[in-house]
Design a protein around this motif. Structure first.
Motif, short mmCIF file in Angstrom:
data_model
loop_
_atom_site.label_atom_id
_atom_site.label_comp_id
_atom_site.label_asym_id
_atom_site.label_seq_id
_atom_site.Cartn_x
_atom_site.Cartn_y
_atom_site.Cartn_z
N LYS A 67 -5.76 -0.83 1.19
CA LYS A 67 -4.90 -1.95 0.82
C LYS A 67 -3.87 -1.52 -0.24
O LYS A 67 -2.70 -1.86 -0.15
N ARG A 69 -2.74 1.48 -0.75
CA ARG A 69 -1.79 2.38 -0.10
C ARG A 69 -0.75 1.60 0.70
O ARG A 69 0.43 1.93 0.71
N ARG A 70 -1.20 0.54 1.36
CA ARG A 70 -0.27 -0.31 2.13
C ARG A 70 0.70 -1.04 1.20
O ARG A 70 1.87 -1.19 1.52
N LEU A 75 4.10 -2.26 2.97
CA LEU A 75 3.60 -2.92 4.18
C LEU A 75 2.90 -4.23 3.88
O LEU A 75 2.61 -4.99 4.79
N GLU A 76 2.59 -4.48 2.64
CA GLU A 76 1.95 -5.75 2.23
C GLU A 76 2.59 -6.27 0.97
O GLU A 76 3.12 -5.56 0.17
#
Length: 76
Positions: A67, A69-70, A75-76
């Motif tokens: 999470k 890393r995203r 990406l989040e």
């Protein structure tokens, strides 16, 4: 009247989700610290562990690592 609670000190600690080293930002350094913590190579303080639990399930795991890393990848 006596108000004994007026001499009470209250301390509040804030933390940034994902900011394990408490430098005010989430970076790859925090990812490295999280990886080391998960592998058992790093002992973190309570505040860092709270910041590392990204998904809020009460434990620090590879799910939190993915999470974060995203989040850093946008990406989040």
């Amino acid at each position: 009247m006596d108000y004994p609670y007026l001499n009470t000190n209250v301390n509040v600690d804030f933390y940034l989700e994902g900011d394990l080293n408490n430098d005010g930002k989430v970076s790859t350094t925090d990812i490295v610290l999280m990886r080391r913590y998960i592998a058992g190579l790093e002992n973190s303080n309570e505040k860092a562990v709270l910041a590392a639990d990204i998904n809020g399930d009460g434990r620090v795991s590879t799910t939190d690592l993915v999470k974060i890393r995203r989040i850093l990848a946008g990406l989040e």
